[in-house]
Design a protein around this motif. Structure first.
Motif, PDB file in Angstrom:
ATOM      1  N   ASP A  97       0.832  -1.208   0.000  1.00  0.00           N
ATOM      2  CA  ASP A  97       0.000   0.000   0.000  1.00  0.00           C
ATOM      3  C   ASP A  97       0.865   1.257   0.000  1.00  0.00           C
ATOM      4  O   ASP A  97       0.430   2.314  -0.450  1.00  0.00           O
ATOM      5  N   LEU A  98       2.089   1.127   0.516  1.00  0.00           N
ATOM      6  CA  LEU A  98       3.002   2.262   0.619  1.00  0.00           C
ATOM      7  C   LEU A  98       4.437   1.766   0.497  1.00  0.00           C
ATOM      8  O   LEU A  98       4.820   0.798   1.155  1.00  0.00           O
ATOM      9  N   ILE A  99       5.216   2.434  -0.356  1.00  0.00           N
ATOM     10  CA  ILE A  99       6.661   2.217  -0.420  1.00  0.00           C
ATOM     11  C   ILE A  99       7.336   3.570  -0.257  1.00  0.00           C
ATOM     12  O   ILE A  99       6.985   4.536  -0.940  1.00  0.00           O
ATOM     13  N   VAL A 100       8.297   3.635   0.649  1.00  0.00           N
ATOM     14  CA  VAL A 100       9.040   4.872   0.905  1.00  0.00           C
ATOM     15  C   VAL A 100      10.515   4.619   0.644  1.00  0.00           C
ATOM     16  O   VAL A 100      11.098   3.671   1.193  1.00  0.00           O
ATOM     17  N   SER A 101      11.125   5.457  -0.183  1.00  0.00           N
ATOM     18  CA  SER A 101      12.569   5.402  -0.438  1.00  0.00           C
ATOM     19  C   SER A 101      13.196   6.637   0.186  1.00  0.00           C
ATOM     20  O   SER A 101      12.840   7.765  -0.163  1.00  0.00           O
ATOM     21  N   LEU A 102      14.138   6.415   1.110  1.00  0.00           N
ATOM     22  CA  LEU A 102      14.742   7.536   1.835  1.00  0.00           C
ATOM     23  C   LEU A 102      16.234   7.649   1.518  1.00  0.00           C
ATOM     24  O   LEU A 102      17.024   6.771   1.855  1.00  0.00           O
ATOM     25  N   LEU A 103      16.597   8.728   0.834  1.00  0.00           N
ATOM     26  CA  LEU A 103      17.991   9.123   0.614  1.00  0.00           C
ATOM     27  C   LEU A 103      18.819   8.032  -0.078  1.00  0.00           C
ATOM     28  O   LEU A 103      19.956   7.768   0.295  1.00  0.00           O
ATOM     29  N   ASP A 104      18.202   7.402  -1.086  1.00  0.00           N
ATOM     30  CA  ASP A 104      18.939   6.435  -1.887  1.00  0.00           C
ATOM     31  C   ASP A 104      18.987   6.835  -3.353  1.00  0.00           C
ATOM     32  O   ASP A 104      19.951   6.533  -4.056  1.00  0.00           O
ATOM     33  N   LEU A 105      17.964   7.531  -3.833  1.00  0.00           N
ATOM     34  CA  LEU A 105      17.882   7.863  -5.257  1.00  0.00           C
ATOM     35  C   LEU A 105      19.089   8.647  -5.752  1.00  0.00           C
ATOM     36  O   LEU A 105      19.480   8.523  -6.918  1.00  0.00           O
ATOM     37  N   GLN A 106      19.690   9.464  -4.882  1.00  0.00           N
ATOM     38  CA  GLN A 106      20.793  10.313  -5.345  1.00  0.00           C
ATOM     39  C   GLN A 106      22.082   9.539  -5.590  1.00  0.00           C
ATOM     40  O   GLN A 106      23.045  10.097  -6.104  1.00  0.00           O
TER      41      GLN A 106
END
Length: 283
Positions: A97-106
Motif C-alpha cells: 500500500d506504501l513504499i518509501v525510499s529515503l535518501l537512496d535515489l541520489q
C-alpha cells in the motif's frame, strides 16, 4: 541498454560501514521528520508498507497516517555484501500500500528503472514516496573545488556528486508509470564553523566522493586550502561561519487505479470560459 555507472555503490557501502558509531545524522533525522508530517495528511489506512534506504538503522519502523498507525518492513539498499548491482536489492514482497525510499535515489545509476521496479511492487492505488538530495545541494562545496582545481591543477574534476534537479522529478515519476505525480523541494541552509567542518561531517556520514569516475589523485593540503578559501569567499558570513545549501527533493505518485481522478477529454467542458470570464472582444 547498458546503464552508465555514475556512482560506485560498492565504495559507498564501504564508506557507510566505516562510519563512527557516535554520529549525528541530522539529514536523515530531518527527512524522517518530514516523512512523518507527510504521512499525517493521508486519510487512509496502510496495511502493508515498505521503507528502504542505505542505512537500515536510520529507517523508521513505524508510521502513522491521519487514520491509523502502521508498521514498516525495512530494507537496506546498500551494504558491504551487496555486490550484485541490484538497484534496489530484491524486494521482499509485492502488493504494498506504501513504499518509501529515503535518501537512496541520489546514488542510484538507473533512477527510471529503480522507480519502475518500486512501482511494480505497489498494490493498485498504492503510494510511492521518495526523498533524495536535490540538485542545488552542496553547490557551494562543488563550486569551491572547481575553483581550487582550476587554480592548482589547471583542470576541473568532479569531487561532489550531481543530484536530481526538481525539473526532472515529475518526468521520472511519469516514466515509472505512476499517476498523479508530484515533485517538490524543501530547502535548508545549514551553517558550519568552517568548510573543513562540513567536509569532516560528510566523511563521518559516509558521504565521501561516491563517483565511479572520481579523480585518481588525492586531495593535497594545497588544494584543500584553496578550496576552503574559495568556499569562504562565496558562502562565508560575518561571524566566520559558512553556509551550506541542502535541498530535499520529494517525489510522490500512485499506482494507477480506476478510482483515481482522470483529466477531462478535450471538448468535454460544460461551461464556456467566455461565460465565466466575460467577452473581452468589445473592450
Amino acid at each position: 541498454m547498458t546503464v552508465p555507472q555514475i556512482f560506485d555503490r560498492t565504495l559507498i557501502a564501504r564508506n557507510l560501514a566505516r562510519r563512527p558509531e557516535e554520529r549525528d545524522d541530522f539529514v536523515t533525522r530531518l527527512v524522517v521528520t518530514d516523512l512523518e508530517e507527510r504521512l499525517a495528511t493521508l486519510s487512509r489506512k496502510i496495511g502493508k508498507a515498505l521503507v528502504l534506504g542505505p542505512d537500515l538503522e536510520a529507517l523508521p519502523a513505524h508510521g502513522r497516517t491521519a487514520v491509523a498507525p502502521f508498521s514498516f518492513k525495512r530494507l537496506a539498499t546498500l551494504s558491504p555484501k551487496a555486490t550484485d548491482g541490484r538497484e534496489p536489492p530484491q524486494l521482499p514482497d509485492s502488493g504494498y500500500d506504501l513504499i518509501v525510499s529515503l535518501l537512496d535515489l541520489q546514488v542510484v545509476n538507473d533512477v527510471p528503472g529503480y522507480l519502475a521496479q518500486l512501482t511494480r511492487a505497489l498494490a493498485p492505488d498504492g503510494l510511492l514516496l521518495a526523498a533524495a538530495l536535490g540538485g542545488e545541494s552542496l553547490t557551494e562545496l562543488r563550486n569551491a573545488f572547481l575553483t581550487a582545481d582550476t587554480e592548482i591543477t589547471g583542470g576541473a574534476y568532479a569531487r561532489v556528486a550531481p543530484f536530481i534537479p526538481l525539473r526532472d522529478g515529475g518526468g521520472l515519476l511519469q516514466r515509472a508509470g505512476l499517476a498523479l505525480p508530484v515533485a517538490d523541494i524543501e530547502t535548508h541552509v545549514v551553517r558550519y564553523s568552517s568548510p573543513l567542518a562540513l567536509m569532516r561531517e560528510l566523511k563521518s556520514l559516509g558521504a565521501a566522493n561516491p563517483l565511479f569516475d572520481r579523480p585518481g589523485r588525492m586531495v593535497t593540503r594545497h588544494l584543500l586550502a584553496a578550496a576552503c578559501e574559495a568556499y569562504s569567499m562565496v558562502a562565508g558570513d560575518h561571524d566566520g561561519r559558512v553556509r551550506a545549501t541542502l535541498e530535499i527533493l520529494w517525489l510522490s505518485g500512485w499506482a494507477p487505479h480506476e478510482s483515481q481522478q482522470k483529466p477531462l477529454r478535450p471538448g468535454s467542458a460544460k461551461v464556456s470560459l467566455t461565460k465565466v470570464l466575460g467577452d473581452k472582444t468589445e473592450e
